[in-house]
Design an enzyme around this catalytic site. Sequence first.
Site, PDB file in Angstrom:
ATOM      1  N   TYR A 155      55.780 -53.306  14.597  1.00 52.29           N
ATOM      2  CA  TYR A 155      56.637 -52.862  13.415  1.00 52.29           C
ATOM      3  C   TYR A 155      57.335 -53.683  12.995  1.00 52.29           C
ATOM      4  CZ  TYR A 155      59.423 -50.330  10.299  1.00 52.29           C
ATOM      5  OH  TYR A 155      59.849 -49.894   8.650  1.00 52.29           O
TER       6      TYR A 155
ATOM      7  N   THR B  81      63.995 -52.955   6.297  1.00 55.96           N
ATOM      8  CA  THR B  81      64.808 -52.284   7.856  1.00 55.96           C
ATOM      9  C   THR B  81      64.920 -52.937   8.656  1.00 55.96           C
ATOM     10  OG1 THR B  81      63.600 -51.433  10.198  1.00 55.96           O
ATOM     11  CG2 THR B  81      62.484 -52.903   8.512  1.00 55.96           C
ATOM     12  N   ASP B  82      66.593 -52.412   9.208  1.00 54.89           N
ATOM     13  CA  ASP B  82      67.457 -53.369  10.525  1.00 54.89           C
ATOM     14  C   ASP B  82      66.330 -53.787  11.455  1.00 54.89           C
ATOM     15  OD1 ASP B  82      67.071 -51.092  11.323  1.00 54.89           O
ATOM     16  OD2 ASP B  82      69.062 -50.404  11.160  1.00 54.89           O
ATOM     17  N   GLU B  83      65.858 -53.069  11.954  1.00 50.93           N
ATOM     18  CA  GLU B  83      64.991 -53.288  12.908  1.00 50.93           C
ATOM     19  C   GLU B  83      64.604 -55.109  13.459  1.00 50.93           C
ATOM     20  OE1 GLU B  83      62.103 -50.219  15.068  1.00 50.93           O
ATOM     21  OE2 GLU B  83      63.509 -48.760  13.657  1.00 50.93           O
TER      22      GLU B  83
ATOM     23  N   LYS C 208      57.622 -55.889   9.794  1.00 51.54           N
ATOM     24  CA  LYS C 208      58.097 -56.417   8.592  1.00 51.54           C
ATOM     25  C   LYS C 208      58.893 -57.567   8.541  1.00 51.54           C
ATOM     26  CE  LYS C 208      59.334 -52.923   5.897  1.00 51.54           C
ATOM     27  NZ  LYS C 208      58.522 -52.444   5.156  1.00 51.54           N
TER      28      LYS C 208
HETATM   29  P1  NAD Z   1      56.843 -44.016   5.385  1.00 51.48           P
HETATM   30  O1  NAD Z   1      56.044 -44.124   6.636  1.00 51.48           O
HETATM   31  O2  NAD Z   1      56.644 -42.264   4.890  1.00 51.48           O
HETATM   32  O3  NAD Z   1      55.705 -43.703   3.877  1.00 51.48           O
HETATM   33  C1  NAD Z   1      55.076 -44.573   3.561  1.00 51.48           C
HETATM   34  C2  NAD Z   1      54.433 -44.818   2.254  1.00 51.48           C
HETATM   35  O4  NAD Z   1      53.214 -45.721   2.252  1.00 51.48           O
HETATM   36  C3  NAD Z   1      53.238 -43.191   2.708  1.00 51.48           C
HETATM   37  O5  NAD Z   1      53.306 -42.576   1.400  1.00 51.48           O
HETATM   38  C4  NAD Z   1      51.980 -44.314   2.252  1.00 51.48           C
HETATM   39  O6  NAD Z   1      51.320 -43.248   1.705  1.00 51.48           O
HETATM   40  C5  NAD Z   1      51.927 -45.561   1.931  1.00 51.48           C
HETATM   41  N1  NAD Z   1      51.097 -46.750   2.050  1.00 51.48           N
HETATM   42  C6  NAD Z   1      51.232 -46.670   2.990  1.00 51.48           C
HETATM   43  N2  NAD Z   1      50.021 -47.704   3.757  1.00 51.48           N
HETATM   44  C7  NAD Z   1      49.718 -48.259   2.312  1.00 51.48           C
HETATM   45  C8  NAD Z   1      48.758 -49.079   2.096  1.00 51.48           C
HETATM   46  N3  NAD Z   1      48.488 -49.684   2.950  1.00 51.48           N
HETATM   47  N4  NAD Z   1      48.285 -48.994   0.187  1.00 51.48           N
HETATM   48  C9  NAD Z   1      49.711 -48.117  -0.543  1.00 51.48           C
HETATM   49  N5  NAD Z   1      50.220 -47.467   0.579  1.00 51.48           N
HETATM   50  C10 NAD Z   1      50.019 -47.112   1.358  1.00 51.48           C
HETATM   51  O7  NAD Z   1      57.592 -44.746   5.256  1.00 51.48           O
HETATM   52  P2  NAD Z   1      59.477 -44.621   5.004  1.00 51.48           P
HETATM   53  O8  NAD Z   1      59.761 -44.310   5.629  1.00 51.48           O
HETATM   54  O9  NAD Z   1      59.655 -43.244   3.697  1.00 51.48           O
HETATM   55  O10 NAD Z   1      59.635 -46.195   4.529  1.00 51.48           O
HETATM   56  C11 NAD Z   1      59.760 -46.055   3.394  1.00 51.48           C
HETATM   57  C12 NAD Z   1      59.755 -47.806   3.764  1.00 51.48           C
HETATM   58  O11 NAD Z   1      61.505 -48.724   3.645  1.00 51.48           O
HETATM   59  C13 NAD Z   1      58.854 -48.892   4.593  1.00 51.48           C
HETATM   60  O12 NAD Z   1      58.815 -49.751   3.905  1.00 51.48           O
HETATM   61  C14 NAD Z   1      59.801 -49.038   6.170  1.00 51.48           C
HETATM   62  O13 NAD Z   1      60.035 -49.679   6.648  1.00 51.48           O
HETATM   63  C15 NAD Z   1      61.598 -48.830   4.949  1.00 51.48           C
HETATM   64  N6  NAD Z   1      62.269 -48.277   6.298  1.00 51.48           N
HETATM   65  C16 NAD Z   1      62.177 -47.246   6.639  1.00 51.48           C
HETATM   66  C17 NAD Z   1      63.092 -46.620   7.674  1.00 51.48           C
HETATM   67  C18 NAD Z   1      63.113 -45.311   8.085  1.00 51.48           C
HETATM   68  O14 NAD Z   1      63.846 -45.184   8.363  1.00 51.48           O
HETATM   69  N7  NAD Z   1      62.304 -44.755   7.670  1.00 51.48           N
HETATM   70  C19 NAD Z   1      64.397 -47.490   7.340  1.00 51.48           C
HETATM   71  C20 NAD Z   1      64.264 -48.516   6.720  1.00 51.48           C
HETATM   72  C21 NAD Z   1      63.703 -48.571   6.144  1.00 51.48           C
HETATM   73  P1  TYD Z   2      62.389 -42.990  15.281  1.00 52.29           P
HETATM   74  O1  TYD Z   2      62.789 -41.862  15.059  1.00 52.29           O
HETATM   75  O2  TYD Z   2      60.557 -43.322  15.890  1.00 52.29           O
HETATM   76  O3  TYD Z   2      62.832 -44.298  14.816  1.00 52.29           O
HETATM   77  P2  TYD Z   2      62.803 -45.943  15.286  1.00 52.29           P
HETATM   78  O4  TYD Z   2      61.951 -46.156  16.506  1.00 52.29           O
HETATM   79  O5  TYD Z   2      62.688 -46.348  13.963  1.00 52.29           O
HETATM   80  O6  TYD Z   2      64.366 -45.802  15.447  1.00 52.29           O
HETATM   81  O7  TYD Z   2      63.418 -43.072  16.759  1.00 52.29           O
HETATM   82  C1  TYD Z   2      64.686 -42.631  16.733  1.00 52.29           C
HETATM   83  C2  TYD Z   2      64.887 -42.762  18.244  1.00 52.29           C
HETATM   84  O8  TYD Z   2      65.234 -41.700  18.908  1.00 52.29           O
HETATM   85  C3  TYD Z   2      64.687 -44.136  19.049  1.00 52.29           C
HETATM   86  O9  TYD Z   2      65.938 -44.849  19.529  1.00 52.29           O
HETATM   87  C4  TYD Z   2      63.128 -43.645  20.058  1.00 52.29           C
HETATM   88  C5  TYD Z   2      63.921 -41.866  20.296  1.00 52.29           C
HETATM   89  N1  TYD Z   2      62.755 -41.448  20.626  1.00 52.29           N
HETATM   90  C6  TYD Z   2      62.593 -40.119  21.254  1.00 52.29           C
HETATM   91  O10 TYD Z   2      63.646 -40.137  22.316  1.00 52.29           O
HETATM   92  N2  TYD Z   2      61.676 -39.503  21.674  1.00 52.29           N
HETATM   93  C7  TYD Z   2      60.674 -38.972  20.379  1.00 52.29           C
HETATM   94  O11 TYD Z   2      59.804 -38.526  20.801  1.00 52.29           O
HETATM   95  C8  TYD Z   2      61.185 -40.433  19.353  1.00 52.29           C
HETATM   96  C9  TYD Z   2      60.133 -39.684  17.694  1.00 52.29           C
HETATM   97  C10 TYD Z   2      61.704 -41.110  18.988  1.00 52.29           C
END
Ligand code: NAD
Ligand code: TYD
Length: 353
Positions: free
Chosen positions: A157, A132-134, A161
Amino acid sequence: MSKTIIITGGAGFIGSHVVRLFVTKYPDYKIINLDALTYAGNLENLRDIENAPNYIFEKADILDKDALERIFKLYQPDGVIHLAAESHVDRSIASPLDFVYTNVIGTVNLLNTAKHFWKDNFEGKRFYHVSTDEVYGALGDTGFFTEETKYDPHSPYSASKASSDHFVRAYHDTYGLPIVVSNCSNNYGPNHFPEKLIPLFINNIITKKSLPVYGDGLYTRDWLFVKDHAIAIDLVFHKGKNGDTYNIGGFNEWKNIDLVKLLCSQMDKKLGNAPGTSEQLITYIKDRPGHDRRYAIDASKINKELGWKPSVTFEEGLSQTIDWYLQNEEWLKHVTSGEYKRYYEEQYKGEEG
Ligand code: NAD
Ligand code: TYD
């Protein structure tokens, strides 16, 4: 050339889109979806491809070394695309250790297993870590995260990461493990679990609950449609340079409150509401602790080196996303029963909602 690839976290939001892309685009590959099915994992996300001959599901936890060894021995993978993680910042604030276990220790377990099974010949092997970019921390009003930006995570988080990213690079530098890492901005799209901003607000508009905006609502995120992220992952997996990092972003920054207003107006049109109806649900609530002010990715490296850029505009992607949720209310109902209700009450207690 045929390959066998383990995709971890394939039942989650981004993972399910990556699994679908690989299963349909590469019929001669064998795709193993390794997922523990936590609250965020949902096999309903993959109903359309679950009977494909090149798809296999293995329920396993990346914390379980024996299970990983069994799966590696059975399938002899050439590649791992690692997406399994605990992924929600608010949950990491409530339960940081869960993030250390899965994101840090789970990743190291997976690295150890890949190193052990591949050690005689790293040729043709690849461990791809999706991040992630975070990890880069927060930006002020200007500037972008590049691949050289110093890590400065603020939430449990992003700290977990960041740690996992360091371990992946350390296994490359120390043991020569072939790796590639990508750091992506906020994704949105179908199958997104309704704890994150966009799907939470879509669900709350459908169920006429308040829209809880944290703090002043002026926090900025760079949003990317999940299918464009999956396309980038395909490119980085196949064409990325060994040991390299690629930043992936949407070139698409939105202040939360502007995004929420756009979402409200698109939803009002689709639901046949009078303009302004959904905006009345907006409620400003207490801020998230350690809230990063702004994220913005400079994705010029992946653009120049691999020719990738986002294919859909935000308005288009958001509209497709809302349509998916409106057409999949059963999916929403299933994932918002049980554990979700407890999470919601705890996270937003004392606030209207
Ligand atoms: P998500 O939470 O939707 O899915 C996570 C998946 O991992 C689920 O299917 C869960 O069952 C599985 N999982 C969790 N713990 C596990 C374990 N101990 N063993 C096996 N499986 C396990 O997450 P996402 O949003 O699809 O993110 C996927 C990846 O991409 C993550 O690594 C996240 O850090 C990264 N990422 C997400 C975003 C975003 O905006 N969602 C952006 C950048 C990077
Ligand atoms: P989120 O979807 O949790 O992603 P991330 O924290 O990984 O960027 O949140 C996106 C933005 O929205 C973040 O600035 C937090 C804000 N947010 C709210 O204002 N209210 C909410 O209920 C949630 C879940 C997020």
